[in-house]
Structures are given as C-alpha cells and as structure tokens.
Design a protein around this motif. Structure first.
Motif, PDB file in Angstrom:
ATOM      1  N   ALA A   1       0.884  -1.171   0.000  1.00  0.00           N
ATOM      2  CA  ALA A   1       0.000   0.000   0.000  1.00  0.00           C
ATOM      3  C   ALA A   1       0.919   1.218   0.000  1.00  0.00           C
ATOM      4  N   ILE A   2       0.562   2.233  -0.771  1.00  0.00           N
ATOM      5  CA  ILE A   2       1.432   3.395  -0.962  1.00  0.00           C
ATOM      6  C   ILE A   2       0.702   4.662  -0.507  1.00  0.00           C
ATOM      7  N   VAL A   3       1.463   5.582   0.101  1.00  0.00           N
ATOM      8  CA  VAL A   3       0.928   6.890   0.471  1.00  0.00           C
ATOM      9  C   VAL A   3       1.896   7.955  -0.039  1.00  0.00           C
ATOM     10  N   PHE A   4       1.346   8.927  -0.751  1.00  0.00           N
ATOM     11  CA  PHE A   4       2.107  10.086  -1.204  1.00  0.00           C
ATOM     12  C   PHE A   4       1.538  11.333  -0.541  1.00  0.00           C
ATOM     13  N   GLN A   5       2.402  12.196  -0.068  1.00  0.00           N
ATOM     14  CA  GLN A   5       2.009  13.544   0.328  1.00  0.00           C
ATOM     15  C   GLN A   5       2.782  14.447  -0.606  1.00  0.00           C
ATOM     16  N   ASN A   6       2.062  15.184  -1.430  1.00  0.00           N
ATOM     17  CA  ASN A   6       2.694  15.955  -2.485  1.00  0.00           C
ATOM     18  C   ASN A   6       2.370  17.435  -2.346  1.00  0.00           C
ATOM     19  N   SER A   7       3.413  18.235  -2.354  1.00  0.00           N
ATOM     20  CA  SER A   7       3.250  19.687  -2.320  1.00  0.00           C
ATOM     21  C   SER A   7       2.684  20.151  -3.652  1.00  0.00           C
ATOM     22  N   LEU A   8       1.813  21.125  -3.616  1.00  0.00           N
ATOM     23  CA  LEU A   8       1.291  21.707  -4.850  1.00  0.00           C
ATOM     24  C   LEU A   8       2.244  22.752  -5.427  1.00  0.00           C
ATOM     25  N   ILE A   9       3.321  23.017  -4.720  1.00  0.00           N
ATOM     26  CA  ILE A   9       4.288  24.015  -5.166  1.00  0.00           C
ATOM     27  C   ILE A   9       5.116  23.485  -6.333  1.00  0.00           C
ATOM     28  N   GLU A  10       5.607  22.250  -6.215  1.00  0.00           N
ATOM     29  CA  GLU A  10       6.475  21.674  -7.246  1.00  0.00           C
ATOM     30  C   GLU A  10       5.701  20.652  -8.066  1.00  0.00           C
ATOM     31  N   GLN A  11       5.458  20.938  -9.332  1.00  0.00           N
ATOM     32  CA  GLN A  11       4.668  20.059 -10.198  1.00  0.00           C
ATOM     33  C   GLN A  11       5.519  19.197 -11.129  1.00  0.00           C
ATOM     34  N   ASN A  12       6.828  19.370 -11.125  1.00  0.00           N
ATOM     35  CA  ASN A  12       7.706  18.602 -11.995  1.00  0.00           C
ATOM     36  C   ASN A  12       7.772  17.144 -11.527  1.00  0.00           C
ATOM     37  N   PRO A  13       7.280  16.167 -12.339  1.00  0.00           N
ATOM     38  CA  PRO A  13       7.265  14.764 -11.917  1.00  0.00           C
ATOM     39  C   PRO A  13       8.638  14.190 -11.591  1.00  0.00           C
ATOM     40  N   SER A  14       9.698  14.737 -12.170  1.00  0.00           N
ATOM     41  CA  SER A  14      11.030  14.174 -11.932  1.00  0.00           C
ATOM     42  C   SER A  14      11.529  14.405 -10.506  1.00  0.00           C
ATOM     43  N   VAL A  15      10.968  15.357  -9.779  1.00  0.00           N
ATOM     44  CA  VAL A  15      11.402  15.608  -8.404  1.00  0.00           C
ATOM     45  C   VAL A  15      10.348  15.220  -7.369  1.00  0.00           C
ATOM     46  N   GLN A  16       9.211  14.739  -7.819  1.00  0.00           N
ATOM     47  CA  GLN A  16       8.144  14.358  -6.891  1.00  0.00           C
ATOM     48  C   GLN A  16       8.451  13.011  -6.221  1.00  0.00           C
TER      49      GLN A  16
ATOM     50  N   THR B   1       0.741  10.808 -10.444  1.00  0.00           N
ATOM     51  CA  THR B   1      -0.045   9.824 -11.178  1.00  0.00           C
ATOM     52  C   THR B   1      -1.528  10.190 -11.219  1.00  0.00           C
ATOM     53  N   ASN B   2      -2.143   9.872 -12.321  1.00  0.00           N
ATOM     54  CA  ASN B   2      -3.598  10.021 -12.450  1.00  0.00           C
ATOM     55  C   ASN B   2      -4.276   8.663 -12.453  1.00  0.00           C
ATOM     56  N   ASP B   3      -3.589   7.655 -11.963  1.00  0.00           N
ATOM     57  CA  ASP B   3      -4.093   6.283 -11.906  1.00  0.00           C
ATOM     58  C   ASP B   3      -5.372   6.233 -11.078  1.00  0.00           C
ATOM     59  N   SER B   4      -6.408   5.621 -11.628  1.00  0.00           N
ATOM     60  CA  SER B   4      -7.697   5.531 -10.932  1.00  0.00           C
ATOM     61  C   SER B   4      -7.640   4.617  -9.711  1.00  0.00           C
ATOM     62  N   GLU B   5      -6.561   3.852  -9.550  1.00  0.00           N
ATOM     63  CA  GLU B   5      -6.397   2.997  -8.367  1.00  0.00           C
ATOM     64  C   GLU B   5      -6.018   3.801  -7.124  1.00  0.00           C
ATOM     65  N   PHE B   6      -5.681   5.067  -7.312  1.00  0.00           N
ATOM     66  CA  PHE B   6      -5.277   5.901  -6.188  1.00  0.00           C
ATOM     67  C   PHE B   6      -6.448   6.726  -5.685  1.00  0.00           C
ATOM     68  N   ASN B   7      -6.527   6.849  -4.371  1.00  0.00           N
ATOM     69  CA  ASN B   7      -7.490   7.725  -3.711  1.00  0.00           C
ATOM     70  C   ASN B   7      -6.830   9.081  -3.533  1.00  0.00           C
ATOM     71  N   LEU B   8      -7.632  10.115  -3.383  1.00  0.00           N
ATOM     72  CA  LEU B   8      -7.093  11.471  -3.333  1.00  0.00           C
ATOM     73  C   LEU B   8      -7.841  12.305  -2.310  1.00  0.00           C
ATOM     74  N   VAL B   9      -7.075  13.054  -1.513  1.00  0.00           N
ATOM     75  CA  VAL B   9      -7.617  14.068  -0.620  1.00  0.00           C
ATOM     76  C   VAL B   9      -6.826  15.338  -0.886  1.00  0.00           C
ATOM     77  N   SER B  10      -7.525  16.418  -1.158  1.00  0.00           N
ATOM     78  CA  SER B  10      -6.880  17.696  -1.431  1.00  0.00           C
ATOM     79  C   SER B  10      -6.940  18.563  -0.174  1.00  0.00           C
ATOM     80  N   LEU B  11      -5.784  19.003   0.278  1.00  0.00           N
ATOM     81  CA  LEU B  11      -5.663  19.884   1.437  1.00  0.00           C
ATOM     82  C   LEU B  11      -5.009  21.179   0.975  1.00  0.00           C
TER      83      LEU B  11
END
Length: 124
Positions: free
Chosen positions: A11-26, A50-60
C-alpha cells in the motif's frame, strides 16, 4: 521445484506539495523483481503526479494526499527451478526538494502446504 506460491502486498501513500509540479522531483515508489540477478520484468514505478484511478485522493491546502489501497502480486513457484533466486526490491523516494514524501506498507509471504513465514514492514 518448490510447490506453492510467493506473494507480496503493498500500500502506498504520497504527500505531495502543490508548489512543485515537476514529476522528476516528486515522491515516487518502485518495485524491482530479479531472477538470478537479472530483472525479471519491467519495474513498477509510480510517482505522486499519477492520475491512476487505483489511487485515492484528498486535497488539502497546498498539498495532495494520494494513496493506493493494498495490492497483491503473486508468483507461482512451480514456474522456477530449485536453484533460482528471486529478489524483490521496494524503494520509496521523498521529493527531491524535501517538501513531500512517499511511504509504503509491505507484507511478503511464502506458502507451501499451508506452511510459511511472514515478513513485513514499512519503508520510508
């Protein structure tokens, strides 16, 4: 040949900043499967964009939390020779800029006639 199967769950969890959108550094997660030291298949790799439909998303505010629920992958050991060595590598990477993270939960198991050893852990 060993009779039975080997499997792993993740199971995977990502916390991603909305500041940096470049996939190579995410943040990203990768699984490598080796047979006798050689890659058995293309690595599974996914990053926080990723825009994979297998992932759940919460926007903060200023960040996204994405997660993938438990996923199971199995190998039938009858397909391999007795001296074959199977190695699994699980890698998680935080954001290259240090503003976001990835972590994964893992369980691996080998079953032969209802006997087995379970190992598991969290990688971060």
């Amino acid at each position: 040949n060993a009779k039975g199967s080997m499997y792993y769950k993740y199971a995977i969890v990502f916390q991603n900043s909305l500041i940096e959108q470049n996939p190579s550094v995410q943040p990203k997660f990768r699984i490598n499967v080796y047979l006798n030291g050689e890659l058995l298949e293309e690595p599974y790799e996914v990053n926080a964009s990723t825009n994979d439909s297998e992932f759940n998303l919460v926007s903060l505010p200023n960040r996204l939390i994405k997660w993938r629920d438990w996923t199971t992958v199995s190998f039938n050991l009858n397909d391999f020779n007795i001296n074959d060595q199977i190695r699994l590598e699980f890698e998680s990477y935080d954001c290259a800029l240090g503003q976001s993270f990835c972590y994964a939960y893992l369980i691996a198991d080998y079953n032969e006639s209802n006997k087995g050893v379970v190992t598991g852990g969290i990688i971060r």
